[in-house]
Design a protein around this motif. Structure first.
Motif, short mmCIF file in Angstrom:
data_model
loop_
_atom_site.label_atom_id
_atom_site.label_comp_id
_atom_site.label_asym_id
_atom_site.label_seq_id
_atom_site.Cartn_x
_atom_site.Cartn_y
_atom_site.Cartn_z
N PHE A 1 7.68 -3.78 3.76
CA PHE A 1 8.14 -2.73 4.67
C PHE A 1 9.28 -3.24 5.55
CE2 PHE A 1 3.97 -0.39 4.17
CZ PHE A 1 4.54 0.77 3.69
N ALA A 2 9.21 -4.51 5.95
CA ALA A 2 10.27 -5.06 6.79
C ALA A 2 11.59 -5.16 6.03
CB ALA A 2 9.84 -6.44 7.31
N GLU A 3 11.51 -5.47 4.74
CA GLU A 3 12.73 -5.65 3.95
C GLU A 3 13.27 -4.35 3.38
OE1 GLU A 3 12.38 -8.73 1.04
OE2 GLU A 3 11.50 -10.17 2.44
N VAL B 1 1.28 4.44 7.46
CA VAL B 1 2.12 4.89 6.36
C VAL B 1 1.38 4.79 5.04
CG1 VAL B 1 4.24 4.42 5.07
CG2 VAL B 1 4.22 4.22 7.56
N LEU B 2 0.65 3.71 4.87
CA LEU B 2 0.06 3.37 3.57
C LEU B 2 -1.40 3.01 3.72
CD1 LEU B 2 1.45 1.21 0.73
CD2 LEU B 2 -0.49 0.29 1.99
N SER B 3 -2.20 3.36 2.72
CA SER B 3 -3.57 2.87 2.64
C SER B 3 -3.66 1.92 1.45
CB SER B 3 -4.57 4.02 2.49
OG SER B 3 -4.41 4.70 1.26
N ALA C 1 -4.55 6.74 -11.95
CA ALA C 1 -4.30 7.83 -11.01
C ALA C 1 -5.26 7.68 -9.83
CB ALA C 1 -4.51 9.18 -11.68
N MET C 2 -4.70 7.80 -8.64
CA MET C 2 -5.49 7.74 -7.41
C MET C 2 -4.92 8.75 -6.44
SD MET C 2 -7.96 5.46 -7.66
CE MET C 2 -8.39 4.85 -6.03
N PRO C 3 -5.76 9.56 -5.79
CA PRO C 3 -5.25 10.55 -4.85
C PRO C 3 -4.83 9.89 -3.53
CG PRO C 3 -7.64 10.57 -4.83
CD PRO C 3 -7.23 9.60 -5.92
N LEU C 4 -3.93 10.54 -2.83
CA LEU C 4 -3.56 10.09 -1.50
C LEU C 4 -4.67 10.43 -0.52
CD1 LEU C 4 0.17 11.24 -1.33
CD2 LEU C 4 -0.64 8.88 -1.45
N LEU C 5 -4.86 9.58 0.47
CA LEU C 5 -5.83 9.87 1.52
C LEU C 5 -5.17 10.75 2.58
CD1 LEU C 5 -7.65 6.45 2.06
CD2 LEU C 5 -8.23 8.33 0.51
N PRO C 6 -5.95 11.58 3.27
CA PRO C 6 -5.37 12.45 4.31
C PRO C 6 -4.58 11.65 5.34
CG PRO C 6 -7.64 13.07 3.86
CD PRO C 6 -7.40 11.79 3.12
N GLY C 7 -3.38 12.13 5.65
CA GLY C 7 -2.56 11.48 6.66
C GLY C 7 -1.81 10.26 6.19
N ARG C 8 -1.91 9.92 4.89
CA ARG C 8 -1.21 8.74 4.34
C ARG C 8 -0.18 9.20 3.32
NH1 ARG C 8 -3.46 6.95 8.57
NH2 ARG C 8 -5.54 6.00 8.43
N ALA C 9 1.07 8.73 3.49
CA ALA C 9 2.14 9.11 2.57
C ALA C 9 2.18 8.21 1.35
CB ALA C 9 3.48 9.06 3.29
N MET C 10 1.52 7.05 1.42
CA MET C 10 1.51 6.11 0.30
C MET C 10 0.10 5.54 0.14
SD MET C 10 5.00 4.05 1.42
CE MET C 10 5.18 3.08 -0.09
N ARG C 11 -0.22 5.18 -1.10
CA ARG C 11 -1.50 4.51 -1.36
C ARG C 11 -1.29 3.46 -2.44
NH1 ARG C 11 -7.36 7.16 -3.21
NH2 ARG C 11 -8.67 5.52 -2.27
N LEU C 12 -1.67 2.23 -2.12
CA LEU C 12 -1.55 1.13 -3.07
C LEU C 12 -2.94 0.74 -3.53
CD1 LEU C 12 0.26 -0.99 -4.47
CD2 LEU C 12 -0.11 -2.47 -2.46
N THR C 13 -3.16 0.84 -4.83
CA THR C 13 -4.45 0.48 -5.42
C THR C 13 -4.26 -0.75 -6.29
OG1 THR C 13 -5.04 2.83 -5.48
CG2 THR C 13 -6.40 1.33 -6.78
N ILE C 14 -5.12 -1.75 -6.10
CA ILE C 14 -4.96 -3.02 -6.82
C ILE C 14 -6.29 -3.41 -7.46
CG2 ILE C 14 -4.47 -5.49 -6.57
CD1 ILE C 14 -2.51 -4.85 -4.43
N ALA D 1 9.64 4.11 4.22
CA ALA D 1 8.85 5.01 5.05
C ALA D 1 9.12 4.71 6.51
CB ALA D 1 7.36 4.85 4.74
N LYS D 2 8.78 5.65 7.36
CA LYS D 2 8.93 5.46 8.80
C LYS D 2 7.69 4.74 9.32
CE LYS D 2 11.78 9.59 9.44
NZ LYS D 2 11.91 10.90 10.12
N GLY D 3 7.91 3.54 9.83
CA GLY D 3 6.80 2.76 10.34
C GLY D 3 6.29 1.79 9.28
N SER D 4 5.44 0.86 9.71
CA SER D 4 4.92 -0.14 8.78
C SER D 4 3.42 -0.34 8.92
CB SER D 4 5.63 -1.48 9.01
OG SER D 4 5.44 -1.93 10.34
#
Length: 235
Positions: free
Chosen positions: A109-111, A163-165, A178-191, A116-119
């Motif tokens: 996010f820093a680079e 920004v991200l979950s 496929a993974m749904p976005l959580l409410p209020g999160r614009a990004m979701r990273l699943t690992i 997205a807005k915020g980190s």
């Protein structure tokens, strides 16, 4: 005399039917009587109103815009990170993959600030979320302490902005598709780390209406590079 008035006066109408028609602003000339000699009865007024109401088309349902979901997948090699964590352990210290991952996400996010807005990011735990707001500036030792404190805390930060979950699946050789976005999160990273521990299958899901797809790809590539070359995360 006005012709319409004369016709209305000649109509045979029961007093109750006349009152009902007046209450409904219904001209008597529009009614057809069913009584003797064509007399307009109360039932004629009521049935006319019922039919008219029935004929009114229902209001159109509001249009709901479909979410603009985009997803990107990548396989990340963990060999260098695994060796580095082993070397740190030999020195009598320990770091978990989760902490390195949090640092890598913050560094990405820093680079790539256009992603997205915020980190702030939310770590998904069992039935709750823990939000980390200052990961890019936080030393790894502090990040480790904060994360481990969160694991023993029961607070849920699901309502806090992030920004991200981040979802870490149990070790498996199954790749998330496929993974749904959580409410209020614009990004979701699943690992999902494979059972051998040398590869991670990653899925990035975004709301393309609020996150630029090109910036999201650049962010994902930066994250992948940071994890595959972990020494830069200690600088």
């Amino acid at each position: 005399m006005n012709m319409t008035v004369a016709q209305t006066q000649r109509l045979a109408v029961s007093p109750y039917a006349r009152r009902l028609a007046r209450e409904r602003d219904l001209p008597l000339s529009t009614l057809r009587g069913s009584g003797p000699g064509g007399r307009i009865l109360a039932a004629d007024v009521l049935s006319f109103v019922a039919i008219s109401t029935h004929d009114i088309p229902p209001a159109a349902a509001p249009t709901i815009a479909a979410p603009r979901i985009a997803a990107f997948a990548a396989s990340i090699t963990l060999g260098a990170l695994k060796d580095l964590l082993g070397a740190i352990e030999v020195l009598g210290k320990s770091l978990d993959f989760d902490e390195i991952l949090l640092r890598a996400v913050g560094r990405a996010f820093a680079e790539v600030s256009d992603a997205a807005k915020g980190s702030a990011m939310a770590l998904e735990l069992a039935g709750r979320q823990a939000v980390f707001a200052t990961v890019p500036e936080m030393p790894l030792t502090s990040l480790r302490a904060v994360r481990r404190a969160v694991l023993t805390d029961n607070r849920d930060d699901a309502d806090k902005p992030a920004v991200l979950s981040l979802r870490l699946l149990p070790a498996s050789d199954i790749r998330p598709l496929a993974m749904p976005l959580l409410p209020g999160r614009a990004m979701r990273l699943t690992i999902s780390i494979n059972t051998a521990g040398d590869h991670a299958e990653c899925l990035l899901t975004i709301d393309a209406a609020s996150v630029d797809e090109t910036a999201a790809v650049a962010w994902f590539a930066t994250l992948k590079s940071a994890i595959e070359h972990p020494l830069r995360l200690f600088v």
